[in-house]
Write a protein that holds these residues in place. Sequence first.
Motif, PDB file in Angstrom:
ATOM      1  N   THR A   1      87.769  14.427  -2.433  1.00  0.00           N
ATOM      2  CA  THR A   1      87.047  13.927  -3.606  1.00  0.00           C
ATOM      3  C   THR A   1      87.732  14.230  -4.935  1.00  0.00           C
ATOM      4  O   THR A   1      87.383  13.625  -5.952  1.00  0.00           O
ATOM      5  N   GLY A   2      88.657  15.179  -4.941  1.00  0.00           N
ATOM      6  CA  GLY A   2      89.263  15.607  -6.196  1.00  0.00           C
ATOM      7  C   GLY A   2      88.371  16.513  -7.023  1.00  0.00           C
ATOM      8  O   GLY A   2      88.751  16.927  -8.127  1.00  0.00           O
ATOM      9  N   LEU A   3      87.199  16.857  -6.500  1.00  0.00           N
ATOM     10  CA  LEU A   3      86.240  17.683  -7.241  1.00  0.00           C
ATOM     11  C   LEU A   3      86.507  19.159  -6.983  1.00  0.00           C
ATOM     12  O   LEU A   3      86.502  19.614  -5.832  1.00  0.00           O
ATOM     13  N   GLU A   4      86.723  19.903  -8.045  1.00  0.00           N
ATOM     14  CA  GLU A   4      86.945  21.334  -7.904  1.00  0.00           C
ATOM     15  C   GLU A   4      85.686  22.024  -7.379  1.00  0.00           C
ATOM     16  O   GLU A   4      84.566  21.574  -7.650  1.00  0.00           O
ATOM     17  N   PRO A   5      85.829  23.123  -6.659  1.00  0.00           N
ATOM     18  CA  PRO A   5      84.650  23.851  -6.172  1.00  0.00           C
ATOM     19  C   PRO A   5      83.821  24.412  -7.322  1.00  0.00           C
ATOM     20  O   PRO A   5      84.350  24.757  -8.383  1.00  0.00           O
ATOM     21  N   GLY A   6      82.524  24.470  -7.098  1.00  0.00           N
ATOM     22  CA  GLY A   6      81.639  25.139  -8.046  1.00  0.00           C
ATOM     23  C   GLY A   6      81.017  24.271  -9.117  1.00  0.00           C
ATOM     24  O   GLY A   6      80.303  24.771  -9.990  1.00  0.00           O
ATOM     25  N   ILE A   7      81.257  22.954  -9.090  1.00  0.00           N
ATOM     26  CA  ILE A   7      80.632  22.073 -10.089  1.00  0.00           C
ATOM     27  C   ILE A   7      79.148  21.937  -9.759  1.00  0.00           C
ATOM     28  O   ILE A   7      78.793  21.615  -8.618  1.00  0.00           O
ATOM     29  N   PRO A   8      78.246  22.157 -10.727  1.00  0.00           N
ATOM     30  CA  PRO A   8      76.810  22.003 -10.445  1.00  0.00           C
ATOM     31  C   PRO A   8      76.480  20.555 -10.071  1.00  0.00           C
ATOM     32  O   PRO A   8      76.962  19.615 -10.710  1.00  0.00           O
ATOM     33  N   VAL A   9      75.667  20.401  -9.018  1.00  0.00           N
ATOM     34  CA  VAL A   9      75.252  19.072  -8.558  1.00  0.00           C
ATOM     35  C   VAL A   9      73.751  18.944  -8.768  1.00  0.00           C
ATOM     36  O   VAL A   9      72.962  19.768  -8.285  1.00  0.00           O
TER      37      VAL A   9
ATOM     38  N   ASP B   1      71.300  11.026  -0.727  1.00  0.00           N
ATOM     39  CA  ASP B   1      71.098  12.449  -0.461  1.00  0.00           C
ATOM     40  C   ASP B   1      71.947  12.932   0.712  1.00  0.00           C
ATOM     41  O   ASP B   1      72.243  14.128   0.813  1.00  0.00           O
ATOM     42  N   TYR B   2      72.375  12.008   1.573  1.00  0.00           N
ATOM     43  CA  TYR B   2      73.368  12.352   2.591  1.00  0.00           C
ATOM     44  C   TYR B   2      74.702  12.685   1.919  1.00  0.00           C
ATOM     45  O   TYR B   2      75.360  13.680   2.256  1.00  0.00           O
ATOM     46  N   VAL B   3      75.088  11.866   0.948  1.00  0.00           N
ATOM     47  CA  VAL B   3      76.328  12.133   0.214  1.00  0.00           C
ATOM     48  C   VAL B   3      76.215  13.455  -0.541  1.00  0.00           C
ATOM     49  O   VAL B   3      77.143  14.266  -0.540  1.00  0.00           O
TER      50      VAL B   3
ATOM     51  N   MET C   1      63.514  18.767   1.974  1.00  0.00           N
ATOM     52  CA  MET C   1      62.795  19.435   0.894  1.00  0.00           C
ATOM     53  C   MET C   1      62.819  18.540  -0.332  1.00  0.00           C
ATOM     54  O   MET C   1      63.837  17.940  -0.669  1.00  0.00           O
ATOM     55  N   LEU C   2      61.673  18.448  -1.030  1.00  0.00           N
ATOM     56  CA  LEU C   2      61.556  17.588  -2.201  1.00  0.00           C
ATOM     57  C   LEU C   2      61.855  18.366  -3.480  1.00  0.00           C
ATOM     58  O   LEU C   2      61.439  19.525  -3.622  1.00  0.00           O
ATOM     59  N   VAL C   3      62.539  17.702  -4.417  1.00  0.00           N
ATOM     60  CA  VAL C   3      62.957  18.369  -5.659  1.00  0.00           C
ATOM     61  C   VAL C   3      62.832  17.414  -6.841  1.00  0.00           C
ATOM     62  O   VAL C   3      62.825  16.192  -6.688  1.00  0.00           O
ATOM     63  N   GLU C   4      62.752  17.990  -8.051  1.00  0.00           N
ATOM     64  CA  GLU C   4      62.808  17.214  -9.280  1.00  0.00           C
ATOM     65  C   GLU C   4      64.177  16.552  -9.413  1.00  0.00           C
ATOM     66  O   GLU C   4      65.195  17.096  -8.965  1.00  0.00           O
ATOM     67  N   CYS C   5      64.198  15.394 -10.061  1.00  0.00           N
ATOM     68  CA  CYS C   5      65.468  14.669 -10.228  1.00  0.00           C
ATOM     69  C   CYS C   5      66.506  15.486 -10.985  1.00  0.00           C
ATOM     70  O   CYS C   5      67.706  15.382 -10.719  1.00  0.00           O
ATOM     71  N   GLU C   6      66.046  16.318 -11.957  1.00  0.00           N
ATOM     72  CA  GLU C   6      66.985  17.098 -12.781  1.00  0.00           C
ATOM     73  C   GLU C   6      67.315  18.462 -12.201  1.00  0.00           C
ATOM     74  O   GLU C   6      68.005  19.256 -12.841  1.00  0.00           O
ATOM     75  N   GLN C   7      66.860  18.761 -11.001  1.00  0.00           N
ATOM     76  CA  GLN C   7      67.101  20.085 -10.420  1.00  0.00           C
ATOM     77  C   GLN C   7      68.539  20.207  -9.918  1.00  0.00           C
ATOM     78  O   GLN C   7      69.069  19.311  -9.265  1.00  0.00           O
ATOM     79  N   VAL C   8      69.171  21.320 -10.230  1.00  0.00           N
ATOM     80  CA  VAL C   8      70.480  21.625  -9.652  1.00  0.00           C
ATOM     81  C   VAL C   8      70.257  22.040  -8.201  1.00  0.00           C
ATOM     82  O   VAL C   8      69.580  23.034  -7.932  1.00  0.00           O
ATOM     83  N   ILE C   9      70.794  21.259  -7.268  1.00  0.00           N
ATOM     84  CA  ILE C   9      70.530  21.517  -5.844  1.00  0.00           C
ATOM     85  C   ILE C   9      71.640  22.321  -5.183  1.00  0.00           C
ATOM     86  O   ILE C   9      71.486  22.798  -4.048  1.00  0.00           O
ATOM     87  N   GLY C  10      72.769  22.477  -5.865  1.00  0.00           N
ATOM     88  CA  GLY C  10      73.887  23.223  -5.289  1.00  0.00           C
ATOM     89  C   GLY C  10      75.143  22.985  -6.089  1.00  0.00           C
ATOM     90  O   GLY C  10      75.094  22.508  -7.237  1.00  0.00           O
ATOM     91  N   HIS C  11      76.272  23.311  -5.490  1.00  0.00           N
ATOM     92  CA  HIS C  11      77.563  23.171  -6.160  1.00  0.00           C
ATOM     93  C   HIS C  11      78.573  22.552  -5.202  1.00  0.00           C
ATOM     94  O   HIS C  11      78.410  22.628  -3.980  1.00  0.00           O
TER      95      HIS C  11
ATOM     96  N   GLU D   1      73.568  21.188   0.957  1.00  0.00           N
ATOM     97  CA  GLU D   1      72.118  21.347   0.797  1.00  0.00           C
ATOM     98  C   GLU D   1      71.389  20.037   1.122  1.00  0.00           C
ATOM     99  O   GLU D   1      71.807  18.967   0.685  1.00  0.00           O
ATOM    100  N   ILE D   2      70.288  20.143   1.869  1.00  0.00           N
ATOM    101  CA  ILE D   2      69.505  18.975   2.269  1.00  0.00           C
ATOM    102  C   ILE D   2      68.271  18.878   1.386  1.00  0.00           C
ATOM    103  O   ILE D   2      67.372  19.735   1.451  1.00  0.00           O
ATOM    104  N   THR D   3      68.227  17.853   0.543  1.00  0.00           N
ATOM    105  CA  THR D   3      67.098  17.654  -0.361  1.00  0.00           C
ATOM    106  C   THR D   3      66.828  16.159  -0.509  1.00  0.00           C
ATOM    107  O   THR D   3      67.635  15.324  -0.091  1.00  0.00           O
ATOM    108  N   MET D   4      65.699  15.840  -1.135  1.00  0.00           N
ATOM    109  CA  MET D   4      65.395  14.463  -1.538  1.00  0.00           C
ATOM    110  C   MET D   4      64.643  14.532  -2.857  1.00  0.00           C
ATOM    111  O   MET D   4      63.730  15.337  -3.019  1.00  0.00           O
TER     112      MET D   4
END
Length: 513
Positions: A227-235, A160-162, A208-218, A169-172
Amino acid sequence: MKYLLGVDIGTSGARSAVLTEEGDFVKSAYTTHTYNIPNPGWAEQEADVYWESFCEVAKEAAEWVEEQNGELAGLSISGLTPDVLPINKKGEAIYPAILWLDRRGTDEDEWIRKNIGEEKVFELSANTVDPYYGLVELLWLKNKEPEIYKKAYKFLNVKDYVAYKVTGEITMDYTQAGCTGIGFDIRNKRWDPEMFNKLGLDIEKMPMLVECEQVIGHTQPEIEEATGLEPGIPVVAGAGDAMASMMAAGISEVGENVVALGTSAVWGFLGESDEFAKNMLVTPAVGYKDMYLTSAAPAFTGGVFKWMRDEIMKDVEDGAYDTMNEEAAKINPGADGLITLPYFAGERSPVWDARARGVVLGLSTDHTRAQLFRSGLEAVAFALLDSLKYIRESGTEISDDMVVTGGMAKSKLLREILANALNMNVIYIGGNVSAEVGVAYIAGRGVGIFDSYEVAKDKLEVIDKIEPDPEINEIYEDYYEKVYKKMHPALEEIFADNYDIRAKVDKIMEARK
């Protein structure tokens, strides 16, 4: 074409997996890292190591997707669990991550047992008290490193640090919270203020606690170069590594179970009842809101065999494991009376003893390294059987089939030993059954590409099925009932004294440097 990316941040390396929108595995990448042992019984690592590993495997995956003219539709991360990593308000790590292998919190473990009690902890969290759990590690940090604790804004785990570095966004997720234990209300899926008050810990420092399948940000623009990751990919939030592996194995029905055989072993059973088995590791199930995953979690199973390879076969450059298995296969069940207690890093389920250590019982002049190798494999089976007895006593529904995955599952001899010792059909599945693949499926569920986890089950193939031999099962039952299960109770006090004496000697010798 749309693709999904899963990344697993493990104890000894990071892996990525790319899936198509049909659930087909098409690309992987891998990098290694390790952990530090600054003191006996400790295990920690700097946060930058995990971030760099993530960047390396994510970048390779992202570049491959770009070469296919594809689009990453979702990303999720799994990781080692539990662990504790304090960050400040800038999001900077201010202390190394204290890992699941770490046993430094023995004093805190005893304090919780004495002042709160195992029953209270079990009633709330469905788990027990042990230095393995994240909140015990966190209590150690407060007691032994009070300035670090005071400066900390939040306490995360590695994956969750990564995820925070990726999204801001800070979640677990709930599976990580279950492994954090002690103060997690498993039925209501929240941090419990009363338990945190008893522990003397600040609940506002928890994510903050969340469901495993929840989109927490982008994905954020500032990480694109690394990372080579384009902005805006749902995480998507993701899950603990063992729990993600179980999703890759297609576990979806009550009684189904799968064991991930690696350095440690995690054997998960899917169930609906909240009449939990004691002395197991229990978390909310991924993908099933009213279900739980009960796991037998011996701490150091395949790790024993690896230790034997590193210490006994260290001069063998290639094929060491093959040689060890070939030699062990020539030895009788029970390794001619050589029984290994695999507590090299203490033990989790079912004894939860941080001070316990490994034992090889029954050595005699007729024994060779071959008996030791076989005993190392049989230690995996005995450790799992020890937990299975507890799980069956709780009334947990268990299938006759045991699905095995992970690096140690490649050993056919081990699979035969498991079938005979546990008296179960051992099914070795092919396909891509790993945490990074499982968490890619979780990403697909989170962004709506997959309707269910049945897509994972459809991608599997049965490579091998081994049925138990009743006569050999009786041999293992004898060794278990008359020898193995009596070893820890007989040695528990000795383990504690030995641990304390070593700690005292270390302190004296350190002062002399």
